[in-house]
Write a protein that holds these residues in place. Structure first.
Motif: not given
Ligand SMILES: Nc1ncnc2c1ncn2[C@@H]1O[C@H](COP(=O)(O)OP(=O)(O)OP(=O)(O)O)[C@@H](O)[C@H]1O
Ligand SMILES: [Mg+2]
Lengths: 252, 428
Positions: B138-142, B209-211, B236-241
């Motif tokens: 998902l980070n790659s996708l972002n 949303t993919n943050v 649908y929400h994915n958040n990477f911080t």
């Protein structure tokens, strides 16, 4: 005001109240004494409506209504108040907010408008003086970090705020220092009038020096086994409970 | 189909002329994503959180917004507070709705697309350095599809006077939308900033949303960071911080998950210097069939640091919560104090909580504790309140507010605390 007839109650299959009867009229103060584990707190819990206790027979009528059919909140709003033996701490609920909610819910129930904020604060200040409760305590969470004595004062303070008709005080005196005992008793005496009644549960005669009872009952093995006037409390102070226990065993 | 939609979107970007270094990164990221695919429940990290529902939907990456976003935001929190506002609608920076009130022009509060060329040096020094794309689909996708996001740079010794809102609105009025917000925040030595990340949605179609957030805190800096998820409906929400802390930094983070069909928060802290303080707080209140998954990771790489984590959940209906808290104490990280708690209240018999602490400790002189609770609202306080004439439903609200209070008290913006209280009121 309160008429308990042949009340039997149990918890988790354990029989605790075994046919208890008691009549309380407006204006009266009844002291309930008795050895540890006799069922005093159970009686107060059943009267206040704690769901864990199962009433298996008997009846309780309060002001002509079937008390046992009512929810705990309705009992309270109808004027019943229990000062707990062990008041719990409720972190995150402020004492002021809690009391405001309680007072206004009762008013709503009685068809009255909520109290004005200023009137409420005035009433708080006034009633806090009854038990000389530290003002700073009301800004804290309910009973959180309160000392044992402060918790007991808080119970009486709440009682003063809610102006109940039937006050059940479960060992409010234990944990109070001598000055606090006098204070709390004076507070109670101020609340006393011809329209309300008190059930005072205690182990010690000294409380009854301040709050003078009309009747003294001994609760033992879930029943009231002896009743008398204030002299009975003095007798118990001297003689203890053995003689009563023996009487009960002899009769059974 | 999502995978095809992603491919199409990537191809479009590829055909655009971009800063060369950036298109290389995009390409790499896309390759990585293609290799990994969307995570499945076979992946241990995604055991309870199934993204399969997304795979069969069609999403558009670059769609315009036709909804009345301005009206939508009228009563939103950000309009009740004096603050800097960066507003993004479907991933595109919206200048009209944004407002920068910070007067010090050595502080940059702008959008990433602009910063890429305008502040290229800072951008290149930090972008992509903290959030890993390797083995992270998902980070790659972002990174592969990123269009825009916030860029904030606070130079040494500077304090941003007012909070900065980073607002993302997904408008699915016309189609299902796929957004890839990307925020880069650099807080230099002894600087401080207060960030509030907010997610909203409008429209009745689906939103994914993919943050990715990268926050770099240089020595002695202080960061307040709140993340508030309020996307409603099918969202649908994915958040990477990733928060990267140098020595003597203080970070206070609060995640509030108030809505959403599926919300996954990945909050990672890397403590790269001594005497860091990392605070992680979270509150979630899922209802219906929704799922909230909080995966946190704190890497204690250096000695003498403290981390404290408390996540609380109020579970309604058939909702599901996942909590996975990893604490890694590296070999050198002696005198680490790391605490973690996860507490849940089930208001329904059908709600589920999967909670798992994961402590990996390689240093010997450390204090680490963790604990998790799942239970109903306590009977005793309930009875106490009712015995004072407070009806059951009112008492329940009081007690849930009290439960949430441990998190609410960490929020330093009173209006936000009020919002939280209103949400609790609304939900119950
Ligand atoms: N929840 C419970 N589960 C099992 N037994 C209980 C429970 N509550 C009370 N009991 C038992 O019921 C009996 C009466 O308890 P109760 O608290 O009413 O006594 P008491 O007269 O108030 O005593 P004390 O003077 O020590 O306060 C005791 O034997 C006690 O252990
Ligand atoms: Mg007792």
């Amino acid at each position: 005001m309160l008429s308990i007839k042949d009340l039997k109650a149990e918890i988790e299959g354990k029989k605790i109240l075994n046919g208890l009867s008691l009549e309380v009229k407006a204006g009266e103060v009844h002291a309930i004494m008795g050895p540890n584990g006799a069922g005093k707190s159970t009686l107060s819990s059943v009267l206040a409506g704690r769901a864990e206790y199962e009433v298996t027979s008997g009846s309780v009528s309060y002001e002509g209504k079937n008390l046992l059919d009512m929810s705990p909140e309705d009992r309270a709003r109808e004027g019943l108040f229990l000062a707990f033996q062990y008041p719990i701490e409720i972190p995150g609920v402020s004492t002021t907010n809690f009391l405001k909610t309680a007072v206004n819910e009762k008013r709503k129930y009685l068809g009255l408008d909520p109290m004005e904020a200023t009137d409420f604060l005035k009433m708080m200040r006034e009633k806090m003086d009854y038990v000389e409760m530290d003002k700073s305590l009301t800004s804290r969470s309910l009973n959180e970090g309160f000392s044992g004595g402060e918790k007991k004062r808080n119970e009486v303070f709440q009682m003063a705020m809610l102006e109940p008709k039937l006050c059940i005080m479960d060992e409010t005196d234990s944990g109070l220092d001598i000055d606090a005992l006098r204070l709390v008793s004076n507070g109670v005496n101020k609340l006393r009038n011809k329209d309300n009644a008190f059930l005072v549960i205690t182990h010690y005669q000294r409380l009854l020096d301040y709050i003078v009872p009309d009747f003294v009952h001994v609760l033992y093995k879930g029943r009231i086994v002896k009743s008398g006037d204030k002299e009975l409390a003095k007798e118990l102070e001297v003689k203890g409970y053995d003689w009563i226990k023996q009487e009960v065993e002899a009769n059974s | 189909m999502l995978i095809e939609n992603i491919k199409t979107a990537f191809t479009q970007y590829k055909n655009q002329a971009e800063v060369s270094g950036f298109s290389v990164l995009r390409e790499q990221a896309y390759q990585e994503f293609e290799k990994l695919g969307l995570p499945t429940t076979k992946n241990e990290e995604w055991k309870y959180t199934n993204l399969k529902v997304l795979a069969n939907k069609d999403f558009e990456s670059t769609c315009i917004s036709s909804g009345n976003v301005k009206a939508f935001l009228q009563n939103a929190l950000l309009n009740k507070i004096t603050a800097n506002k960066l507003v993004f609608v479907n991933g595109t920076f919206n200048l009209e709705l944004s407002e920068i009130i910070e007067k010090d022009n050595s502080i940059f509060i702008t959008n990433l697309a602009k910063a890429r060329s305008l502040h290229a040096e800072i951008f290149n020094q930090h972008f992509g350095k903290y959030a890993n794309i390797e083995n992270n689909a998902l980070n790659s996708l972002n990174t592969a599809l990123l269009s825009d996001g916030a860029f904030i740079y606070v130079p040494t010794n500077k304090t941003v006077e007012f909070p900065i809102f980073i607002v993302n609105i997904a408008d699915s009025s016309d189609v299902n939308v796929l957004n890839q917000p990307r925020n880069l925040i650099i807080v230099e030595k002894s600087a401080s900033v207060h960030l509030i990340e907010m997610y909203y949605s409008l429209g009745s179609n689906s939103v994914f949303t993919n943050v990715v957030n990268e926050i770099y805190a240089n020595e002695n800096s202080h960061v307040e960071h709140y993340k508030i998820q309020q996307q409603e409906g099918e969202s649908y929400h994915n958040n990477f911080t990733q928060i990267f802390q140098e020595a003597n930094t203080n970070i206070n983070h609060v995640t509030l998950t108030l809505d959403g069909t599926l919300v996954r928060n990945n909050l990672h802290f890397y403590l790269n210097g001594q005497n860091c303080n990392s605070l992680l707080y979270g509150l979630y209140m899922p209802h219906g069939n929704s799922l909230v998954d909080n995966h946190t990771r704190v890497d204690h790489a250096q000695p003498n640091c403290n981390s404290n984590e408390l996540y609380k959940g109020i579970m309604m209906d058939k909702s599901v919560a996942v909590f996975n808290g990893k604490i890694m104490v590296h070999l050198d990280a002696q005198k680490t104090n790391a605490y973690q708690r996860n507490q849940n209240i089930l208001l329904s018999d059908e709600a589920t909580v999967n909670t798992k602490p994961q402590l990996e400790i390689f240093a010997d002189d450390v204090k680490c504790t963790h604990g998790a609770t799942i239970g109903q609202l306590d009977e005793e306080p309930m009875f106490y309140l009712r015995s004072r004439g407070i009806p059951e439903d009112v008492a329940r609200k009081m007690l849930l507010n009290a439960f949430a209070d441990d998190i609410a008290e960490k929020i330093k913006i009173p209006e936000l605390v009020t919002l939280l209280e209103e949400e609790i009121e609304k939900k119950l």
